[in-house]
Scaffold this active site. Structure first.
Site, mmCIF file in Angstrom:
data_model
loop_
_atom_site.group_PDB
_atom_site.id
_atom_site.type_symbol
_atom_site.label_atom_id
_atom_site.label_comp_id
_atom_site.label_asym_id
_atom_site.label_seq_id
_atom_site.Cartn_x
_atom_site.Cartn_y
_atom_site.Cartn_z
ATOM 1 N N ALA A 170 -36.907 22.268 -49.151
ATOM 2 C CA ALA A 170 -35.665 22.677 -49.428
ATOM 3 C C ALA A 170 -34.768 22.610 -48.659
ATOM 4 C CB ALA A 170 -36.014 24.322 -49.755
ATOM 5 N N SER A 171 -34.710 21.723 -47.766
ATOM 6 C CA SER A 171 -33.961 21.539 -46.995
ATOM 7 C C SER A 171 -32.315 20.525 -47.086
ATOM 8 C CB SER A 171 -34.885 20.333 -45.455
ATOM 9 O OG SER A 171 -35.370 19.380 -46.029
ATOM 10 N N ARG A 172 -32.484 20.261 -48.616
ATOM 11 C CA ARG A 172 -31.240 19.756 -48.425
ATOM 12 C C ARG A 172 -31.848 19.330 -50.218
ATOM 13 N NH1 ARG A 172 -33.399 13.801 -47.441
ATOM 14 N NH2 ARG A 172 -35.769 14.786 -46.430
ATOM 15 N N ASP A 203 -46.545 20.351 -44.390
ATOM 16 C CA ASP A 203 -46.680 19.097 -45.411
ATOM 17 C C ASP A 203 -47.341 19.324 -46.549
ATOM 18 O OD1 ASP A 203 -46.933 16.615 -46.476
ATOM 19 O OD2 ASP A 203 -47.354 15.451 -44.509
ATOM 20 N N SER A 221 -39.650 13.749 -62.784
ATOM 21 C CA SER A 221 -38.841 12.211 -63.443
ATOM 22 C C SER A 221 -38.004 11.866 -65.160
ATOM 23 C CB SER A 221 -38.675 11.445 -61.796
ATOM 24 O OG SER A 221 -37.736 10.137 -61.948
ATOM 25 N N TYR A 272 -44.435 5.996 -57.363
ATOM 26 C CA TYR A 272 -43.706 7.452 -58.445
ATOM 27 C C TYR A 272 -43.858 7.450 -59.362
ATOM 28 C CZ TYR A 272 -39.061 10.030 -57.183
ATOM 29 O OH TYR A 272 -38.379 10.548 -57.642
ATOM 30 N N LYS A 290 -44.743 11.448 -60.476
ATOM 31 C CA LYS A 290 -44.148 11.655 -61.681
ATOM 32 C C LYS A 290 -44.684 12.547 -63.290
ATOM 33 C CE LYS A 290 -41.136 13.001 -58.159
ATOM 34 N NZ LYS A 290 -40.677 14.157 -58.117
ATOM 35 N N ILE A 336 -29.274 11.557 -59.604
ATOM 36 C CA ILE A 336 -28.521 12.655 -58.933
ATOM 37 C C ILE A 336 -28.641 11.882 -57.784
ATOM 38 C CG2 ILE A 336 -29.145 15.471 -58.215
ATOM 39 C CD1 ILE A 336 -29.852 14.948 -61.614
HETATM 40 P P1 NDP Z 1 -34.041 14.486 -50.995
HETATM 41 O O1 NDP Z 1 -35.403 13.033 -50.322
HETATM 42 O O2 NDP Z 1 -33.001 14.778 -50.733
HETATM 43 O O3 NDP Z 1 -35.083 15.865 -50.432
HETATM 44 C C1 NDP Z 1 -36.775 15.456 -49.979
HETATM 45 C C2 NDP Z 1 -37.350 17.098 -49.841
HETATM 46 O O4 NDP Z 1 -38.858 17.078 -49.696
HETATM 47 C C3 NDP Z 1 -36.533 17.168 -48.898
HETATM 48 O O5 NDP Z 1 -36.430 18.483 -48.343
HETATM 49 C C4 NDP Z 1 -37.997 16.746 -47.753
HETATM 50 O O6 NDP Z 1 -38.113 18.455 -46.548
HETATM 51 C C5 NDP Z 1 -39.522 17.090 -48.481
HETATM 52 N N1 NDP Z 1 -39.891 16.355 -48.643
HETATM 53 C C6 NDP Z 1 -40.840 15.436 -48.554
HETATM 54 N N2 NDP Z 1 -41.902 15.619 -47.871
HETATM 55 C C7 NDP Z 1 -42.350 15.832 -47.894
HETATM 56 C C8 NDP Z 1 -43.678 17.176 -47.706
HETATM 57 N N3 NDP Z 1 -44.663 16.377 -47.629
HETATM 58 N N4 NDP Z 1 -43.639 18.169 -47.444
HETATM 59 C C9 NDP Z 1 -42.859 19.205 -47.543
HETATM 60 N N5 NDP Z 1 -41.658 19.277 -48.279
HETATM 61 C C10 NDP Z 1 -41.093 17.472 -47.882
HETATM 62 O O7 NDP Z 1 -34.944 14.340 -52.157
HETATM 63 P P2 NDP Z 1 -33.707 14.936 -53.718
HETATM 64 O O8 NDP Z 1 -33.285 15.858 -53.392
HETATM 65 O O9 NDP Z 1 -33.415 13.852 -54.186
HETATM 66 O O10 NDP Z 1 -34.938 15.069 -54.953
HETATM 67 C C11 NDP Z 1 -35.887 16.042 -55.141
HETATM 68 C C12 NDP Z 1 -37.032 16.395 -55.734
HETATM 69 O O11 NDP Z 1 -36.050 15.391 -57.119
HETATM 70 C C13 NDP Z 1 -37.951 14.710 -55.640
HETATM 71 O O12 NDP Z 1 -39.018 15.397 -56.199
HETATM 72 C C14 NDP Z 1 -37.298 13.929 -55.793
HETATM 73 O O13 NDP Z 1 -38.978 12.600 -56.578
HETATM 74 C C15 NDP Z 1 -36.694 14.324 -57.464
HETATM 75 N N6 NDP Z 1 -35.998 13.639 -58.482
HETATM 76 C C16 NDP Z 1 -34.755 12.689 -57.649
HETATM 77 C C17 NDP Z 1 -34.050 12.295 -58.069
HETATM 78 C C18 NDP Z 1 -32.496 11.524 -57.756
HETATM 79 O O14 NDP Z 1 -31.677 11.087 -58.158
HETATM 80 N N7 NDP Z 1 -32.353 12.409 -56.668
HETATM 81 C C19 NDP Z 1 -34.619 11.629 -59.472
HETATM 82 C C20 NDP Z 1 -34.757 12.358 -60.051
HETATM 83 C C21 NDP Z 1 -36.129 12.789 -59.682
HETATM 84 P P3 NDP Z 1 -37.819 17.220 -44.716
HETATM 85 O O15 NDP Z 1 -35.556 17.439 -44.821
HETATM 86 O O16 NDP Z 1 -37.893 17.730 -44.148
HETATM 87 O O17 NDP Z 1 -37.285 15.699 -44.469
#
Ligand code: NDP
Length: 251
Positions: free
Chosen positions: A13-15, A63, A142, A155, A159, A188
């Protein structure tokens, strides 16, 4: 009054989509456990936005791919805020490569984070939900799970695994009054898709009936609905939020 707010735990949830889910859930009356992996500043910004939306929040580094760390994540969330009523498993990564060039590490990293991470966190969160006879689980998959995508076999496998996991879980936990559903976003605009080459972005947009990428907030509205009391009779379902990209596919 704040102490009576139910608690939502959102992983990653950091971004991006996770942050938008946290903020929307706060608007809907939840306090938030904001999980992150590495981006503490991003997680703290989510906490600030949750506060603006009327919620309390704590940041919890973890993690999710590590089983015992996920257990600690749920325990720390419960200690600091109270029982987890809503779990949103959103954390995810990509390590794209055509299969013939995909390293074992690329495969394992994506499966461990995106799929095992969901098992890890859900396993520990669902126990207290079952004891309390109440809970909502929303897992982020996804459209790639439904359509496939060259270069994303790891991936897509993870998913698609989330979908099988969630519909099975829905049947296991329905007796405890817990629902489990999947939201399947399309393309997205987030950090994850930001660095796609312009021609790939253009081609993707051309396939979307609504003709544009979605926003994290548009995914969050669906997550908030499935987390709400109004969605109490919906379980084991997959809801695409993709501008029509997957329309016509039979799930
Ligand atoms: P981002 O890359 O913007 O953010 C990913 C988030 O996951 C960050 O908060 C990151 O933390 C966290 N994260 C990654 N690895 C770990 C871990 N091992 N443990 C805990 N946290 C982790 O991704 P999106 O917001 O784009 O995607 C969010 C979800 O939606 C994902 O599951 C993605 O597969 C899915 N999705 C996204 C799509 C898109 O088009 N964007 C489309 C379909 C699905 P930190 O910042 O600290 O590294």
């Amino acid at each position: 009054m704040m102490l009576d707010r139910p608690v939502a735990l959102v992983t990653g949830a950091s971004r991006g989509i996770g942050r938008a889910c946290a903020v929307e859930l706060a608007r809907n009356g939840f306090d938030l456990a904001v999980n992150y992996l590495a981006d503490q500043a991003g997680a703290l910004e989510t906490v600030r936005l949750v506060g603006e939306a009327g919620g309390r929040a704590v940041v919890l580094q973890c993690d999710v791919s590590i089983h015992d760390a996920a257990r600690q994540l749920v325990l720390r969330s419960e200690e600091q805020l109270g029982p987890v009523e809503v779990l949103v498993c959103n954390a995810g990564i990509t390590r794209d490569a055509l299969l013939m060039r995909m390293s074992e590490d690329d495969w394992d990293h994506v499966i461990y984070t995106n799929l095992k991470g969901v098992y890890n966190v859900t396993k520990w969160a669902v126990r207290s939900m079952a004891r309390r006879r109440s809970g909502r689980i929303v897992n982020i998959s996804s459209v790639v799970a439904l359509r496939g995508n060259p270069g994303q076999s790891n991936y897509a496998a993870a998913k698609a695994g989330i979908i099988g996991f969630t519909v099975s879980l829905a049947k296991e936990v329905a007796r405890y009054g817990i629902t489990a559903n999947v939201v399947a976003p399309g393309y997205i605009s987030t950090d994850m898709t930001d660095n796609l080459p312009p021609d790939v972005k253009e081609a993707l947009e051309g396939q979307i009936p609504l003709g544009r990428p979605g926003t994290p907030e548009e995914v969050a509205y669906a997550v908030a609905f499935l987390s709400s009391p109004q969605a109490g009779y919906i379980t084991g379902q997959v809801l695409p939020v993709d501008g029509g990209l997957s329309s016509g596919f039979i799930l």
